[in-house]
Design an enzyme around this catalytic site. Structure first.
Site, PDB file in Angstrom:
ATOM      1  N   LYS A  93       0.859  -1.184   0.000  1.00 11.14           N
ATOM      2  CA  LYS A  93       0.000   0.000   0.000  1.00 11.14           C
ATOM      3  C   LYS A  93       0.883   1.216   0.000  1.00 11.14           C
ATOM      4  O   LYS A  93       1.846   1.317   0.776  1.00 11.14           O
ATOM      5  CB  LYS A  93      -0.876  -0.003   1.282  1.00 11.14           C
ATOM      6  N   LYS A 129       5.359   1.752  -3.137  1.00 13.22           N
ATOM      7  CA  LYS A 129       5.329   3.106  -3.699  1.00 13.22           C
ATOM      8  C   LYS A 129       5.602   3.000  -5.185  1.00 13.22           C
ATOM      9  O   LYS A 129       6.272   2.056  -5.623  1.00 13.22           O
ATOM     10  CB  LYS A 129       6.427   3.971  -3.058  1.00 13.22           C
ATOM     11  N   ASP A 169       0.049  10.727  -4.475  1.00 11.43           N
ATOM     12  CA  ASP A 169       1.184  11.339  -3.791  1.00 11.43           C
ATOM     13  C   ASP A 169       1.417  12.640  -4.581  1.00 11.43           C
ATOM     14  O   ASP A 169       0.493  13.118  -5.260  1.00 11.43           O
ATOM     15  CB  ASP A 169       2.411  10.404  -3.814  1.00 11.43           C
ATOM     16  N   ASN A 243      -1.987  19.294  -1.691  1.00 17.67           N
ATOM     17  CA  ASN A 243      -3.016  18.663  -0.861  1.00 17.67           C
ATOM     18  C   ASN A 243      -2.668  18.685   0.632  1.00 17.67           C
ATOM     19  O   ASN A 243      -3.487  19.079   1.468  1.00 17.67           O
ATOM     20  CB  ASN A 243      -3.230  17.222  -1.353  1.00 17.67           C
TER      21      ASN A 243
END
Ligand code: GLU
Length: 449
Positions: A93, A129, A169, A243
């Site tokens: 994850k 990732k 990301d 974000n």
């Protein structure tokens, strides 16, 4: 720690030899080794099984070609990656990053950090990732869509709701996740929770967009509370304007702090009056819809603009680095300390260099590493996965309460493993050890050789 320094440098040298030219990955490994090697020195079950070295080797890495057509009909080639680091406690994850700086070293550091971070969340998620050196900046929506489709055509072979669940990301937000989800569905012919950070209409979770920033502020409140302090009336600087930064600022304002800066790769705005809700709404529109530069804030609200600068020389009580890795270096740490800054809370992944962190430690400043303080994002991704599996959606309040509870638990876990005295907690040590123990025990139980 000094009695172990030989073991630490031998270990780091060994990993460096196997991974030449991967400075970011080695930086992340060294930070972990500095706390884990002394911790396992008298624990043969971890030491003799060479578990830390095993954790430094990704289970698997994919690298692939991503060809796509720009609006002029020209062929462009980027490189795509997925690092599947550790699946001991759950499916891989972790996010996907689209940025021109992306390379294997950066993704391995992020996947390594993610393994510890995900372990800390208390949820069953392994570490991974991925991403690409594609730069979404200046690209049209159609170009971004074609890139995402090409990227997912290949990535779809290696991921799945029970194997590997990517998310966003840097450079990957709701728009990109939507295009990638559509392509996964097209290619695999199934509607599953294979990505998180999805839109609400197709399986996303409330609070997921806010979660990294909100979680970072919740975590910092726990740290302040431990010192009988609070956010009320604190002057705060935040770096970044994406974000994480946006929702860090939002939650700081709701807690009575005065936020005076935000930044992007072009420079920093310094608003002495303080950013308010209306000004923050402008930043959100500017960055998420118009995709413009933060300089426009300075022009509109008559704030100072420090071209090409980071915010670290601005006077503040607290600092939240929310932009990118290594954005806060030892010189910056010195000016923060000199200006009376009390604490630094990482919203980004590894934004502070090792010597900057050392300086914070020497001066007993509060410091929380990203793997603890920015874990709220991936934790809420975990909650999105749970809702997808249940085929239910929880309310905003329910998800927010769960997020608060998780950040509180992470804090408690850091205190358990990192408390130095009544006043001081070494959160780096606490987060590393707490994250390590769960993953290492799971690996050993499953037979890791
Ligand atoms: N990219 C985020 C992180 O660094 C979130 C990952 C996720 O939600 O899977 O933790």
């Amino acid at each position: 720690m000094s009695s172990h320094s030989n073991d630490i440098s031998q270990f780091v040298d060994h990993i460096a030899k196997k991974n030449p030219n991967e400075s970011e990955f080695l930086q992340a490994v060294e930070e972990v080794a500095e706390t884990i090697i002394p911790f396992i020195a008298d624990k043969p079950k971890y030491k003799d099984s060479n578990i830390l070295e095993t954790m430094c080797e990704p289970e698997r890495v994919f690298m692939f070609r991503v060809p796509w057509l720009n609006d002029k009909g020209e062929v462009n080639i980027n490189r795509g990656y997925r690092v599947q680091m550790n699946s001991a406690i759950g499916p891989y994850k972790g996010g996907l990053r689209f940025h021109p700086s992306v390379n294997l070293s950066i993704l391995k550091f992020l996947a390594f950090e993610q393994t510890f971070k995900n372990s800390l969340t208390t949820l069953p998620m392994g570490g991974g990732k991925g991403g690409s050196d594609f730069d979404p900046k200046g690209k049209s929506d159609n170009e971004v869509m074609r890139f995402c489709q090409s990227f997912m055509t290949e990535l779809s072979k290696y991921i799945g709701q029970f194997t590997d669940v990517p998310a966003g990301d840097i450079g990957v937000g709701g728009r990109e996740i939507g295009y990638m989800f559509g392509q996964y569905k097209r290619v695999q012919g199934e509607f599953t929770g294979v990505l998180t950070g999805k839109g609400l209409e197709y399986g996303g979770s409330l609070i997921r967009p806010e979660a990294t920033g909100y979680g970072c502020v919740y975590f910092s409140k726990e740290v302040l509370n431990f010192r009988n302090d609070s956010l009320e009336n604190k002057t705060v600087i935040v770096s970044g304007s994406g974000n994480v930064a946006q929702f860090t600022v939002e939650k700081l304002l709701q807690n009575g702090a005065k936020v005076v800066s935000m930044s992007d790769s072009g420079g920093t705005i310094y608003d002495k009056e303080g950013i308010n809700e209306e000004k923050l709404a402008f930043v959100k529109e500017l960055k998420n819809v118009k995709r413009g530069r933060i300089k426009e804030y300075a022009d509109k609200f008559n704030a100072e603009y420090h071209e090409g600068k980071t915010p670290w020389d601005i006077e503040c009580d607290l600092a939240y680095p929310c932009a990118t890795q290594n954005e806060l270096q030892v010189e910056d740490a010195k000016s923060l300390q000199k200006n009376g800054c009390l604490g630094v809370f990482e919203g980004a992944n590894m934004p502070c260099t090792a010597d900057a962190i050392e300086l914070f430690r020497e001066h007993k400043m509060m410091f929380s590493p990203g793997k603890a303080s920015n874990a709220g994002g991936v934790a809420t991704s975990g909650l999105e996965m749970s809702q997808n599996s249940l085929r239910l959606s929880w309310t905003r309040e329910e998800v927010d309460e769960k997020l608060k509870g998780i950040m509180k638990d992470i804090h408690e876990n850091c205190v358990n493993h990192g408390k130095v005295d009544k006043e001081f907690v070494d959160y780096v040590k606490g987060a590393n050890i707490a994250g390590f123990v769960k993953v290492a025990d799971a690996m050993l139980a499953q037979g890791c050789v």
